[in-house]
Design a protein around this motif. Sequence first.
Motif, PDB file in Angstrom:
ATOM      1  N   ARG A 270       0.851  -1.111   0.144  1.00 42.80           N
ATOM      2  CA  ARG A 270       0.168  -0.055   0.115  1.00 42.80           C
ATOM      3  C   ARG A 270       0.996   1.278  -0.236  1.00 42.80           C
ATOM      4  O   ARG A 270       0.597   2.330  -0.698  1.00 42.80           O
ATOM      5  CB  ARG A 270      -0.975  -0.026   1.092  1.00 42.80           C
TER       6      ARG A 270
ATOM      7  N   ARG B 202      -4.766  -2.087  -5.716  1.00 40.65           N
ATOM      8  CA  ARG B 202      -5.246  -2.616  -4.408  1.00 40.65           C
ATOM      9  C   ARG B 202      -4.734  -4.238  -4.686  1.00 40.65           C
ATOM     10  O   ARG B 202      -4.964  -4.907  -5.386  1.00 40.65           O
ATOM     11  CB  ARG B 202      -6.571  -2.623  -4.307  1.00 40.65           C
TER      12      ARG B 202
ATOM     13  N   ARG C  16      -6.440  -2.097   1.047  1.00 42.19           N
ATOM     14  CA  ARG C  16      -7.491  -0.911   1.064  1.00 42.19           C
ATOM     15  C   ARG C  16      -8.751  -1.576   1.798  1.00 42.19           C
ATOM     16  O   ARG C  16      -9.829  -1.651   1.412  1.00 42.19           O
ATOM     17  CB  ARG C  16      -7.946  -0.392  -0.035  1.00 42.19           C
ATOM     18  N   PRO C  17      -8.558  -1.671   3.261  1.00 44.07           N
ATOM     19  CA  PRO C  17      -9.727  -2.447   3.893  1.00 44.07           C
ATOM     20  C   PRO C  17     -10.676  -1.480   3.961  1.00 44.07           C
ATOM     21  O   PRO C  17     -11.915  -1.703   4.428  1.00 44.07           O
ATOM     22  CB  PRO C  17      -8.969  -2.905   5.284  1.00 44.07           C
ATOM     23  N   ASP C  18     -10.383   0.024   3.750  1.00 46.50           N
ATOM     24  CA  ASP C  18     -11.617   0.814   3.903  1.00 46.50           C
ATOM     25  C   ASP C  18     -12.305   0.897   2.636  1.00 46.50           C
ATOM     26  O   ASP C  18     -13.660   1.653   2.686  1.00 46.50           O
ATOM     27  CB  ASP C  18     -10.924   2.449   3.952  1.00 46.50           C
ATOM     28  N   LYS C  19     -12.218   0.146   1.618  1.00 44.63           N
ATOM     29  CA  LYS C  19     -13.090  -0.052   0.441  1.00 44.63           C
ATOM     30  C   LYS C  19     -13.916  -1.296   0.658  1.00 44.63           C
ATOM     31  O   LYS C  19     -13.529  -2.170   1.406  1.00 44.63           O
ATOM     32  CB  LYS C  19     -12.155  -0.119  -0.884  1.00 44.63           C
TER      33      LYS C  19
END
Length: 436
Positions: free
Chosen positions: A70, A77, A92-95
């Motif tokens: 990252r 990703r 990208r755990p926020d996605k």
Amino acid sequence: MRGPGLFRLMFWRALLLVAVCLGILVTLSFHFQARFLYGDWQRDLQDQARWQASHWPVDQDPATVVQAWRAAHGRVRLTVLAADGSVVADSRPDKPPLDPRLIGAGHQDLEVLVGAAPLPGGDTLVLSRAGQPAIPFHVEFVPVVLVVIGLAALLVWPPVRDLTAAFRRLSSLAARVADGHFGETLDPPRQRELAGLVKSFNDMSQALRDAEMRQRRLLADVSHELRSPLGRLRALGETIARRPEQANPHLAQMDAEIALMDRLIGDILEAARVEEGAVPLVRQAVSLADWGRGAFARLSSRIEGAGIGVSASVDADATVHIDAERLFQALGNLVDNAVAATQGRPDARITLSLWADDAGWGVTVADNGRGIPAADLPHVFDRFFRVDRHRGRRTGGAGLGLGIARSLVVAQGGRLTLDSTVDVGTTATMAFPTLS
């Protein structure tokens, strides 16, 4: 309430259409470009996923590798999936989680590009990044679109402005003509179609002016023509009032004046009906030879009664569809003019001819009278026009006969022409182009 101008409305709609078409064109161009390049992008990402899987550090924790990824690759990703599909690590755990249907070959989602490769131990490495939107919008092309729209406006606005101004002038002139200012015209514009419209309007305006002038001239001529016999009638009436015992001779003169007025009014009404096309025509199949012999016989007695020699010839053997009585009326008017022109001339003579050939047929009335000056020939068909202005209405007629004759001939598809030479004579010809 008045709406927007037609040409201004057309201008703005055309400009809007250009903008919409340009936007659609740009959008579609990027859309299809994305489809053409999608395969290359997808293959590149798939190759990158295989390379990354082949160099995967098996001795490190997947979460540590993903975090390092990252930091180095912000747009791509990296996701590690277990054999059962659960997420082991995600850069990208926020996605939102990646749709499993996108993993593998054959998917056609332009918005997400995906490359996948197996890792040692049974996990799967997945690389993904945002692709091309289905309906792309590129801010960098907004200035280009605005420039194109501006150029289109510069090209379209001048003709729209000229057309609007021309129609405003035409509308103003139409209002003036409607108010009675006949004869006013406009200079034709450069545009061919609009120039034809302006020319037609100018012709209409001038035709209205000519019609008004003819009407005024007719009223003036009728007033003048009626004033003379009315004045004579008044004088005769005053004479009879002063001398009743001598009334008999004056009564005869009054009767002649009344007959003259009756004939004049009849000629005026007949001329008006003929010119307006109000005279009905009764067309019938008629033998030219029979009609010619009968008409010439009736007219010959009139000519001989005036002391003028006459000769007649009929050289036609065909059947035509005509109104025989109306055509005889026109021929009678021509004969009356020939009689008036030859009276008092030495060896006066009138020749009547009926002829026919392959081109058509016609009737000719030729005389050896005084003739018509060349300057008067263009006016002989005008109302109340007389070549010999010194002749009175009792002998010279009202000046309406030739106009009536021409209208009757034209109504039956023919034409009336005059050929005249001063002191030689005049030839009047009624010609019809076909025998049908």
